[in-house]
Design an enzyme around this catalytic site. Structure first.
Site, PDB file in Angstrom:
ATOM      1  N   ARG A  68       0.848  -1.188   0.000  1.00  0.00           N
ATOM      2  CA  ARG A  68       0.000   0.000   0.000  1.00  0.00           C
ATOM      3  C   ARG A  68       0.888   1.244   0.000  1.00  0.00           C
ATOM      4  O   ARG A  68       1.949   1.272   0.655  1.00  0.00           O
ATOM      5  CB  ARG A  68      -0.899   0.036   1.242  1.00  0.00           C
ATOM      6  CG  ARG A  68      -2.102  -0.869   1.160  1.00  0.00           C
ATOM      7  CD  ARG A  68      -3.119  -0.401   0.124  1.00  0.00           C
ATOM      8  NE  ARG A  68      -4.290  -1.270   0.026  1.00  0.00           N
ATOM      9  CZ  ARG A  68      -4.433  -2.265  -0.851  1.00  0.00           C
ATOM     10  NH1 ARG A  68      -3.470  -2.547  -1.724  1.00  0.00           N
ATOM     11  NH2 ARG A  68      -5.546  -2.984  -0.882  1.00  0.00           N
ATOM     12  N   HIS A  85      -1.285   0.536 -10.054  1.00  0.00           N
ATOM     13  CA  HIS A  85      -1.939  -0.446  -9.174  1.00  0.00           C
ATOM     14  C   HIS A  85      -2.537  -1.613  -9.980  1.00  0.00           C
ATOM     15  O   HIS A  85      -3.753  -1.827  -9.983  1.00  0.00           O
ATOM     16  CB  HIS A  85      -3.023   0.230  -8.324  1.00  0.00           C
ATOM     17  CG  HIS A  85      -3.390  -0.563  -7.102  1.00  0.00           C
ATOM     18  ND1 HIS A  85      -3.800   0.020  -5.925  1.00  0.00           N
ATOM     19  CD2 HIS A  85      -3.417  -1.900  -6.864  1.00  0.00           C
ATOM     20  CE1 HIS A  85      -4.075  -0.926  -5.029  1.00  0.00           C
ATOM     21  NE2 HIS A  85      -3.841  -2.114  -5.591  1.00  0.00           N
ATOM     22  N   GLU A 122      -4.002   7.477  -4.536  1.00  0.00           N
ATOM     23  CA  GLU A 122      -4.348   6.975  -5.876  1.00  0.00           C
ATOM     24  C   GLU A 122      -5.659   7.583  -6.350  1.00  0.00           C
ATOM     25  O   GLU A 122      -6.560   7.772  -5.533  1.00  0.00           O
ATOM     26  CB  GLU A 122      -4.464   5.442  -5.842  1.00  0.00           C
ATOM     27  CG  GLU A 122      -3.124   4.794  -5.556  1.00  0.00           C
ATOM     28  CD  GLU A 122      -3.214   3.286  -5.367  1.00  0.00           C
ATOM     29  OE1 GLU A 122      -4.293   2.712  -5.603  1.00  0.00           O
ATOM     30  OE2 GLU A 122      -2.200   2.708  -4.978  1.00  0.00           O
TER      31      GLU A 122
END
Ligand code: NAP
Ligand code: 8YV
Length: 323
Positions: A233, A280, A262
């Site tokens: 993360r 991602h 994000e």
């Protein structure tokens, strides 16, 4: 409640396969985001379950009086206040295991891209520079002879470590609890591991305990040949400290699949040549996302059919009260 079928709420975006499968068993209701101000009076008592991909704060959970289950699309559930769900007796489910091998593959790809500059080499070819200017420059870094420290050695961390064995690198790890029966060196502190290795792969959950733990001190300890890979993360890395370390040669390079805010990526990182960036995509193959989608739906079906979810998170090991 309509037709005796449980009503499931989907706030915000959700995988098409989840949306295609849910109506076989449930009545669906949608809101644009997990925002309590969007909850209508009917939803307050009708909604028994939520299927979510992303954030679901405590205040949104509290908007529903008969909520029983929150099914998260993803193994990481940092977007959901699971401690609050536990207090309310609401079960939270995630999607472990089905994405483990895919994410481990991505981590290895990102490591090679970062160390051997493969995306930049492809750009060199595509821009016609191979023919015009000659061979792409030799990569200053190599995977050969490296010692890789895994920050996190759970399902995905172990799958990455198993792949790394085939690459002939030395392997170490930092977790709070050492795993038995493994030949890898365990470091009880992240700083000690950073001092001992030249490559760190982050694959811990995004929690308060891991928040910004990859900081200036750890990067300094990693050293000038150091490579940082993050597939866990974004919150685990102090992004400003990382950009600073990369720009001053405190470490050599980084490969990042995840970011703190994000889909926004800090300009300071975008501007650097020694960073390999991915949006991602750790689990993002059609096949793996289908398996994740099925597990989201199967958790909801199992809960209402049998009274037990398939993959509840550790904070909420509950069974259904009334089956
Ligand atoms: P997992 O099996 O629960 O493993 C988590 C590992 O992290 C364990 O080894 C755990 O060991 C360690 N850990 C947790 N808190 C720690 C702390 N404070 N300090 C040190 N180590 C700590 O989880 P997983 O299935 O491998 O998934 C890991 C994470 O990967 C997810 O939570 C998610 O955030 C991320 N992920 C990213 C993608 C992507 O697309 N990039 C895809 C899937 C998952 P101890 O408990 O012994 O400390
Ligand atoms: C997904 C992930 O991209 O499972 C996780 O924790 O980070 C990824 O597999 C994400 O959860 C879907 O939005």
């Amino acid at each position: 409640m309509s037709h005796g079928r449980p009503r499931i709420l989907v706030p915000g975006k959700m995988s098409k396969r989840v949306l295609d499968r849910l109506p076989e068993t449930f009545d669906l209701v949608f809101v644009e985001a997990a925002d309590p101000s969007l909850v209508t009076p009917e939803m307050v008592s009708d909604v028994q379950g939520i299927a979510v991909s992303g954030k679901l704060p405590a205040g949104f959970m509290d908007a529903f009086s008969n909520l029983e289950i929150i099914a998260n699309f993803g193994v990481g559930y940092d977007g959901i206040d699971a401690a609050h769900a536990a207090k309310r007796g609401v079960v939270v489910t995630n999607t472990p295991d089905v994405l483990t091998e895919e994410v481990a593959d991505t981590a290895i790809g990102l490591l090679l891209n970062t160390v051997r500059q493969l995306p930049a080499a492809e750009q060199w070819l595509r821009q016609g520079r191979w023919a015009r200017d000659g061979a792409f420059a030799l990569s200053p870094l190599t995977l050969r002879g490296r010692t890789v420290g895994l920050y996190g050695l759970g399902r995905i961390g172990l799958a990455i470590a198993r792949r790394l064995e085939a690459f002939g690198v030395s392997i170490a790890y930092h977790t709070r609890t050492a795993r038995e029966g493994l030949a890898y060196t365990h470091y009880p502190t992240l700083k000690d591991m950073a001092e001992a290795v030249d490559t760190i792969i982050v694959i811990v959950p995004g929690t308060e305990a891991t928040r910004r733990t990859i900081n200036a001190e750890v990067l300094q300890a990693l050293g000038p040949q150091g490579v940082l890979i993050n597939v866990g993360r974004g919150t685990t890395v102090d992004e400003a400290a990382l950009a600073d370390a990369l720009s001053r040669g405190v470490i050599a390079a980084a490969g990042l699949d995840v970011f703190e805010s994000e889909p926004y990526v800090p300009e300071a990182l975008l501007a650097l040549p020694n960073v390999s960036l991915l949006p991602h995509v750790g689990s993002a193959s059609q096949a793996t996302r289908n398996e994740m989608a099925d597990l989201v739906v199967d958790n909801l079906v199992a809960w209402f059919d049998t009274g037990e979810a398939l993959t509840p998170v550790e904070e909420t090991p509950f069974k259904r009260k009334s089956v």
